[in-house]
Design a protein around this motif. Structure first.
Motif, mmCIF file in Angstrom:
data_model
loop_
_atom_site.group_PDB
_atom_site.id
_atom_site.type_symbol
_atom_site.label_atom_id
_atom_site.label_comp_id
_atom_site.label_asym_id
_atom_site.label_seq_id
_atom_site.Cartn_x
_atom_site.Cartn_y
_atom_site.Cartn_z
ATOM 1 N N GLN A 111 19.197 66.023 32.357
ATOM 2 C CA GLN A 111 18.313 67.198 32.586
ATOM 3 C C GLN A 111 18.041 67.936 31.121
ATOM 4 O OE1 GLN A 111 21.242 69.320 34.960
ATOM 5 N NE2 GLN A 111 20.421 68.951 36.713
ATOM 6 N N GLN A 112 19.031 67.513 29.970
ATOM 7 C CA GLN A 112 18.813 68.162 28.955
ATOM 8 C C GLN A 112 17.711 67.525 28.127
ATOM 9 O OE1 GLN A 112 22.233 68.024 26.433
ATOM 10 N NE2 GLN A 112 23.596 68.659 27.887
ATOM 11 N N GLU B 230 29.252 64.719 36.699
ATOM 12 C CA GLU B 230 28.105 65.406 36.491
ATOM 13 C C GLU B 230 27.547 65.513 35.196
ATOM 14 O OE1 GLU B 230 27.282 70.196 37.257
ATOM 15 O OE2 GLU B 230 29.224 69.526 37.533
ATOM 16 N N ASN C 5 23.883 66.153 33.918
ATOM 17 C CA ASN C 5 23.499 67.153 32.968
ATOM 18 C C ASN C 5 22.817 66.595 31.664
ATOM 19 O OD1 ASN C 5 24.701 68.728 30.378
ATOM 20 N ND2 ASN C 5 23.984 70.013 31.986
ATOM 21 N N GLN C 6 23.249 65.569 30.939
ATOM 22 C CA GLN C 6 22.627 64.615 29.910
ATOM 23 C C GLN C 6 20.952 64.335 29.939
ATOM 24 O OE1 GLN C 6 25.175 61.692 28.871
ATOM 25 N NE2 GLN C 6 26.430 62.894 27.640
#
Length: 479
Positions: free
Chosen positions: A224-225, A217, A221-222
Motif C-alpha cells: 500500500q505504501q 498485515e 501495508n508495504q
C-alpha cells in the motif's frame, strides 16, 4: 614652389603621424583549433551534420514546432533587425568612397557694409546675396581610411548575419532538447501506469492472502505504501508534462494554448544514437557563433586601422559650378556664372592626445575581440568534446542497462516456471514483472540521454550550417 611646399607639408605630417602612434600596438594573438592537443589525431574528414537534423527523429509535431519557432520568435526578429542595421552601415561606409554631388541654392537678404570691399552700387544697401550651384567633392583616401572603414562595416554585416544563424541554431536545439524531454516524460508516465497496475494487482492478491491468514498485515501495508508513492510520482509527472508543454509553446513563440494542443510525441521508436565513426577534420568550421566571433575580430581590426589613419593628412578635392549674384534678378545672367576646382588638406597638428586616446581604445577593443574569440574557441572545443564523451558514455550505460533488463526478463521466466510447479505464487510473479518495468524506466532515461547527447553534438558541430569559407585560414593569415 607651391607644389613643393605642399609636398613638404605632406611629408612632415606623414612622419609626424608615424612617430606619434608607433608605440600603440596590439599584443593579442589569434589561436586556431590545430594548436590544441584535445583534437583526436584519428579525426578525418567525411562526416557532416545535415541541415534540419531534427527531422531524423521522424515526428511531424517536432518539425512543426521547430518551424514555428524559426518563423515567429521575437529574438530572431531582433537579430534580423540587426542585420538590416549592419547593411545600412555598410552602404553608408561605401558612400564615403564615392564622389559627393549636391545642388545648393542660397538666398540671403542682407545690408552690405559701406566700409568694405563692396561696390558703391551696393554699399549701405539692403539686397539679396544669391548662389545657385552644384558642389562636388571626393576624398582621395590616400591612407585607406575609408576603404578599411568599408571592410569593417562589411565584417560587421557578416557578424550580424552569423549571429542570426547562431540564434536560429540555438533556438532549434532548445526546441529539440525540450521535445526529447517531453517524449521521455510521456514514456515514463506510460511505464509508471503499467507499474501502478501491477502493484495494485499485487496489493489485491496480498489482501486476499491476509484475509485468509496466509500473510502478515505488514506485507499488505508495504504494498500500500508503494502504491501511494507511485500515485505521487504520477501526479508529479503530469505536472512536469504540463510545464514541458508550456515551455515548447514559449520556444515556438506561441501562447500557452499552443502547448495544450500538443499531442503525445511520436518519435521513431527504432531510432538510437551512436557516436559517428568519422568526424570532420575542421570540427568547428560550421559553428556560426565561432565564425561570428572571428568576424568581430575583423571588424575591430578595421576600426583600429581607421583610427591609425586619422594621424595622417586627409586630402579632399572639391569643385563647384553655377551662378552667384547680388540681387536675385541678376542670378541667371551670363556674367553671374561661377566655377572652380581645388584641393583641401586637413593636417592633425595639435590633436595628438585625442588621436592617441582614440587609437588606444580601438587597439584595446581589438585585443578584447581576439581574446574573446580565443575563449569562444576553447569553449567550443570543450562543448564538442563533452557532447561526444557524453554520447559515448550514454551508449555504454545503455549496453549495461540492456544486460540488466535481459536478466530481469529472465527472472520473470524463471519465477513463472516455479509458479507453474506450485513453488511460487502470483505475487512473486508480479514482483518480478515490476522489476522488469523498473529496468525499462532506467532504459528509457538512458535512451533519452543518448538522443539528447546526439542532438547536442550536432548542435556543437554547427547544426548543419555550412559556410563557404574556412575561418581558420583567415585567422592564420592574420597572425
Amino acid at each position: 614652389m607651391k607644389f613643393k611646399l605642399l609636398g613638404s607639408m605632406l611629408a612632415v605630417a606623414l612622419l609626424a603621424g608615424c612617430a606619434t602612434h608607433s608605440d600603440i600596438q596590439s599584443h593579442a594573438k589569434l589561436r586556431t583549433p590545430s594548436q590544441f592537443s584535445e583534437i583526436p589525431a584519428e579525426v578525418q574528414a567525411g562526416w557532416q551534420v545535415q541541415a534540419g537534423y531534427w527531422k531524423q527523429f521522424g515526428d511531424p509535431q517536432l518539425d512543426a514546432l521547430v518551424a514555428e519557432a524559426l518563423a515567429d520568435s521575437p529574438s530572431l526578429a531582433a537579430a534580423d533587425a540587426r542585420i538590416r542595421r549592419a547593411a545600412a552601415l555598410t552602404d553608408a561606409a561605401h558612400s564615403a568612397l564615392l564622389p559627393q554631388l549636391s545642388g545648393n541654392a542660397d538666398v540671403m537678404a542682407q545690408r552690405f557694409t559701406e566700409h568694405g570691399m563692396v561696390s558703391p552700387t551696393y554699399a549701405g544697401k539692403f539686397r539679396t546675396n544669391d548662389r545657385l550651384a552644384l558642389d562636388a567633392s571626393i576624398d582621395l583616401d590616400l591612407w585607406g581610411k575609408y576603404r578599411r572603414a568599408l571592410q569593417g562595416a562589411e565584417a560587421g554585416r557578416k557578424l550580424a548575419e552569423l549571429e542570426s544563424v547562431a540564434a536560429r541554431q540555438a533556438l532549434a536545439a532548445n526546441v529539440v532538447r525540450a521535445y526529447l524531454e517531453y517524449d521521455r516524460l510521456y514514456k515514463q508516465r506510460a511505464l509508471l501506469e503499467h507499474l501502478m497496475a501491477l502493484r495494485m494487482e499485487a496489493e489485491r492478491l496480498q489482501s486476499i492472502r491476509f484475509q485468509a491468514g496466509l500473510d502478515p498485515e505488514i506485507d499488505r501495508n508495504q504494498l500500500q505504501q508503494g502504491t501511494a508513492q507511485l500515485r505521487v510520482d504520477s501526479a508529479q509527472l503530469d505536472e512536469r508534462i504540463s510545464l514541458q508543454r508550456g515551455l515548447l509553446a514559449a520556444l515556438a513563440g506561441k501562447g500557452p494554448e499552443r502547448g495544450e494542443q500538443l499531442s503525445a510525441p511520436r518519435l521513431n521508436d527504432n531510432l538510437d544514437a551512436h557516436l559517428p565513426s568519422v568526424l570532420p577534420s575542421d570540427l568547428l568550421a560550421g559553428r556560426p557563433d565561432l565564425l561570428a566571433s572571428r568576424w568581430r575580430v575583423e571588424a575591430a581590426s578595421a576600426d583600429m586601422d581607421v583610427a591609425r589613419a586619422q594621424f595622417y593628412p586627409s586630402v579632399n578635392l572639391s569643385a563647384f559650378a553655377g551662378y552667384s549674384s547680388i540681387g536675385l534678378e541678376n542670378l541667371l545672367k551670363p556674367g553671374s556664372q561661377i566655377y572652380g576646382i581645388g584641393p583641401s588638406i586637413h593636417l592633425p597638428i595639435f590633436e595628438a592626445g585625442r588621436l592617441r586616446a582614440g587609437l588606444a581604445m580601438k587597439v584595446a577593443d581589438y585585443d578584447a575581440a581576439v581574446e574573446q574569440y580565443n575563449a569562444n574557441l576553447v569553449d567550443a572545443l570543450r562543448d564538442v568534446s563533452d557532447q561526444a564523451r557524453s554520447l559515448t558514455e550514454a551508449e555504454h550505460q545503455g549496453q549495461l542497462a540492456e544486460t540488466s533488463l535481459a536478466a530481469s526478463q529472465r527472472g520473470v521466466t524463471l519465477i513463472e516456471t516455479r509458479a507453474s510447479k506450485g513453488l511460487a505464487n502470483k505475487i512473486n510473479v508480479i514482483s518480478a514483472q515490476m522489476a522488469v518495468v523498473a529496468q525499462q524506466r532506467v532504459q528509457t532515461d538512458l535512451r533519452a540521454h543518448r538522443l539528447d547527447s546526439a542532438a547536442g553534438l550536432m548542435r556543437a558541430l554547427g547544426g548543419g550550417f555550412a559556410p563557404d569559407y574556412n575561418p581558420y585560414t583567415l585567422a592564420a593569415s592574420a597572425q
